[in-house]
Design a protein around this motif. Structure first.
Motif, mmCIF file in Angstrom:
data_model
loop_
_atom_site.group_PDB
_atom_site.id
_atom_site.type_symbol
_atom_site.label_atom_id
_atom_site.label_comp_id
_atom_site.label_asym_id
_atom_site.label_seq_id
_atom_site.Cartn_x
_atom_site.Cartn_y
_atom_site.Cartn_z
ATOM 1 N N GLU A 160 0.824 -1.215 0.000
ATOM 2 C CA GLU A 160 0.000 0.000 0.000
ATOM 3 C C GLU A 160 0.859 1.267 0.000
ATOM 4 O OE1 GLU A 160 -0.450 -2.580 2.011
ATOM 5 O OE2 GLU A 160 -2.555 -3.208 1.939
ATOM 6 N N ASP A 161 1.906 1.293 0.844
ATOM 7 C CA ASP A 161 2.693 2.519 0.981
ATOM 8 C C ASP A 161 3.396 2.893 -0.319
ATOM 9 O OD1 ASP A 161 1.857 2.665 3.541
ATOM 10 O OD2 ASP A 161 3.800 2.247 4.471
ATOM 11 N N VAL A 162 4.025 1.909 -0.949
ATOM 12 C CA VAL A 162 4.766 2.226 -2.171
ATOM 13 C C VAL A 162 3.801 2.599 -3.297
ATOM 14 C CG1 VAL A 162 4.975 -0.199 -2.887
ATOM 15 C CG2 VAL A 162 6.617 1.476 -3.736
ATOM 16 N N ASN A 163 2.610 1.993 -3.308
ATOM 17 C CA ASN A 163 1.645 2.364 -4.338
ATOM 18 C C ASN A 163 1.061 3.755 -4.083
ATOM 19 O OD1 ASN A 163 1.147 0.261 -6.498
ATOM 20 N ND2 ASN A 163 1.199 -1.025 -4.669
ATOM 21 N N GLN A 164 0.871 4.102 -2.816
ATOM 22 C CA GLN A 164 0.429 5.468 -2.511
ATOM 23 C C GLN A 164 1.493 6.462 -2.968
ATOM 24 O OE1 GLN A 164 -1.214 6.219 1.370
ATOM 25 N NE2 GLN A 164 -1.307 8.430 1.011
ATOM 26 N N ARG A 165 2.748 6.111 -2.737
ATOM 27 C CA ARG A 165 3.828 6.998 -3.186
ATOM 28 C C ARG A 165 3.830 7.107 -4.707
ATOM 29 N NH1 ARG A 165 9.933 6.223 -2.177
ATOM 30 N NH2 ARG A 165 10.428 8.145 -3.291
ATOM 31 N N ALA A 166 3.613 5.984 -5.389
ATOM 32 C CA ALA A 166 3.549 5.990 -6.860
ATOM 33 C C ALA A 166 2.457 6.946 -7.332
ATOM 34 C CB ALA A 166 3.293 4.575 -7.385
ATOM 35 N N LEU A 167 1.310 6.862 -6.696
ATOM 36 C CA LEU A 167 0.193 7.720 -7.090
ATOM 37 C C LEU A 167 0.533 9.193 -6.879
ATOM 38 C CD1 LEU A 167 -2.681 7.339 -8.182
ATOM 39 C CD2 LEU A 167 -3.491 7.467 -5.831
ATOM 40 N N GLU A 168 1.170 9.483 -5.758
ATOM 41 C CA GLU A 168 1.515 10.882 -5.457
ATOM 42 C C GLU A 168 2.573 11.419 -6.422
ATOM 43 O OE1 GLU A 168 2.291 10.429 -1.305
ATOM 44 O OE2 GLU A 168 0.143 10.536 -0.779
ATOM 45 N N ILE A 169 3.514 10.567 -6.804
ATOM 46 C CA ILE A 169 4.480 10.964 -7.845
ATOM 47 C C ILE A 169 3.711 11.297 -9.132
ATOM 48 C CG2 ILE A 169 6.308 10.063 -9.364
ATOM 49 C CD1 ILE A 169 7.299 8.432 -6.875
ATOM 50 N N GLY A 170 2.723 10.484 -9.437
ATOM 51 C CA GLY A 170 1.907 10.730 -10.624
ATOM 52 C C GLY A 170 1.134 12.038 -10.543
ATOM 53 N N PHE A 171 0.534 12.322 -9.393
ATOM 54 C CA PHE A 171 -0.177 13.611 -9.217
ATOM 55 C C PHE A 171 0.780 14.767 -9.522
ATOM 56 C CE2 PHE A 171 -3.044 11.724 -5.619
ATOM 57 C CZ PHE A 171 -3.884 11.159 -6.566
ATOM 58 N N HIS A 172 1.993 14.662 -8.958
ATOM 59 C CA HIS A 172 2.975 15.730 -9.138
ATOM 60 C C HIS A 172 3.351 15.880 -10.619
ATOM 61 C CE1 HIS A 172 6.330 18.392 -8.386
ATOM 62 N NE2 HIS A 172 7.115 17.554 -9.046
ATOM 63 N N LEU A 173 3.631 14.749 -11.261
ATOM 64 C CA LEU A 173 3.984 14.800 -12.696
ATOM 65 C C LEU A 173 2.830 15.378 -13.511
ATOM 66 C CD1 LEU A 173 5.809 11.355 -13.208
ATOM 67 C CD2 LEU A 173 6.858 13.624 -13.109
ATOM 68 N N GLY A 174 1.614 15.024 -13.144
ATOM 69 C CA GLY A 174 0.435 15.523 -13.856
ATOM 70 C C GLY A 174 0.256 17.021 -13.660
ATOM 71 N N ASP A 175 0.491 17.486 -12.439
ATOM 72 C CA ASP A 175 0.370 18.924 -12.153
ATOM 73 C C ASP A 175 1.394 19.718 -12.958
ATOM 74 O OD1 ASP A 175 -1.708 18.657 -10.338
ATOM 75 O OD2 ASP A 175 -0.380 18.447 -8.603
ATOM 76 N N VAL A 176 2.608 19.198 -13.022
ATOM 77 C CA VAL A 176 3.686 19.880 -13.732
ATOM 78 C C VAL A 176 3.440 19.873 -15.247
ATOM 79 C CG1 VAL A 176 6.149 19.703 -14.324
ATOM 80 C CG2 VAL A 176 5.409 19.432 -11.941
ATOM 81 N N ALA A 177 2.861 18.794 -15.755
ATOM 82 C CA ALA A 177 2.675 18.640 -17.209
ATOM 83 C C ALA A 177 1.546 19.518 -17.742
ATOM 84 C CB ALA A 177 2.402 17.169 -17.550
ATOM 85 N N LYS A 178 0.647 19.902 -16.883
ATOM 86 C CA LYS A 178 -0.530 20.673 -17.323
ATOM 87 C C LYS A 178 -0.164 22.038 -17.888
ATOM 88 C CE LYS A 178 -3.334 20.134 -13.731
ATOM 89 N NZ LYS A 178 -4.506 20.216 -12.823
#
Lengths: 178, 178
Positions: A160-178
């Motif tokens: 769970e922890d590493v997948n939550q971290r994966a998701l948060e990395i994705g949120f960050h990448l998505g925010d930056v890419a917008k």
């Protein structure tokens, strides 16, 4: 010959996985298969259902012909499916794997998804969860807390922890890419 | 508002899981969702694709209306979906959970699926794999070696042996129930 197979039970019985496995078994022996889950208000109650169609020949079944959002995680997938994207749609590309983005009338969100999985989490296998984070941050299709809940429900216990971290990395990448 | 989302990449990138998680996230916030994988000759090549439709309202999308085979793993699912089964179809019931089998014009294969999972494998969670064994033995929809291959591909690493045993228990139950 076409077979329609419904698998039904309650949540937690692994009905969806059973449907996926059955469809994949059919493919392994050269048949064609479609596997569908419908989720709706009734799915939140007790009974749930997965459907599998198995056929010896091509299955004439409606597929999505125009997508509002396309996530492409490989060059081949990007090239093959980009024509599905509607004008003005959103294309999300994993630029670790995709160098050649076709010229299209769409909003492109480009992020180094697989690279982030490898370098920040040590395993490319987390790229799908990072991609979901990019997609949700980039489109707002569902709330961030909803995708987090859904990720935590589906991933193997202990991850769970590493997948939550994966998701948060994705949120960050998505925010930056917008 | 209806969104059509295509997720694409290559095998092993977790595209199907991503589609399931996205659909479930939408449900968690009260939307409706359909999630589909189409498998065909092209799926055995490089690029693969999962599709998700997310909507604020009911989705008008063709579902299977008549099933040749229905697996029911809970009483509620059996009662709710038995009407889907075509005349002369096959109904596979987990009689651990289902006592009340509706009177229907179908071949009924009844097996103690969840009981076998609990008593022979120590965990009800293997019921879905046993059910696949019953279904394949009882219907011949795919070959036993194909379903075994597909099971071994999808289950978590380290659980291959117990899942193979689950499948073989299911084959046996299906042979006996015929």
């Amino acid at each position: 010959m076409i077979w329609h197979i419904s698998l039904s039970g309650t949540g937690g019985q692994g009905i969806i996985l059973a449907g996926i496995i059955l469809a994949e078994a059919a493919i392994l022996e050269g048949k064609q298969a479609i596997q569908t889950q419908s989720y709706g208000p009734e799915a939140r109650g007790g009974a749930s259902k997965a459907e599998v169609i198995i056929s010896d020949a091509a299955i004439d079944y409606p597929k999505i012909v125009v997508a509002d959002i396309l996530l492409a995680m490989s060059q081949e997938a990007c090239t093959k499916y980009v024509g599905l994207l509607k004008k003005g749609g959103k294309l999300i590309v994993d630029n670790t794997n995709i160098q050649d983005i076709p010229a299209i009338d769409a909003e492109i969100l480009s992020a180094a998804i697989t690279k982030a999985a490898r370098e920040q989490l040590g395993n490319a296998m987390f790229a799908n969860i990072i991609a979901l984070g990019v997609l949700v941050a980039g489109t707002g299709i569902v709330a961030r807390e909803s995708i987090l809940k859904a990720v935590l429900r589906r991933v193997p216990k202990g991850t769970e922890d590493v997948n939550q971290r994966a998701l948060e990395i994705g949120f960050h990448l998505g925010d930056v890419a917008k």
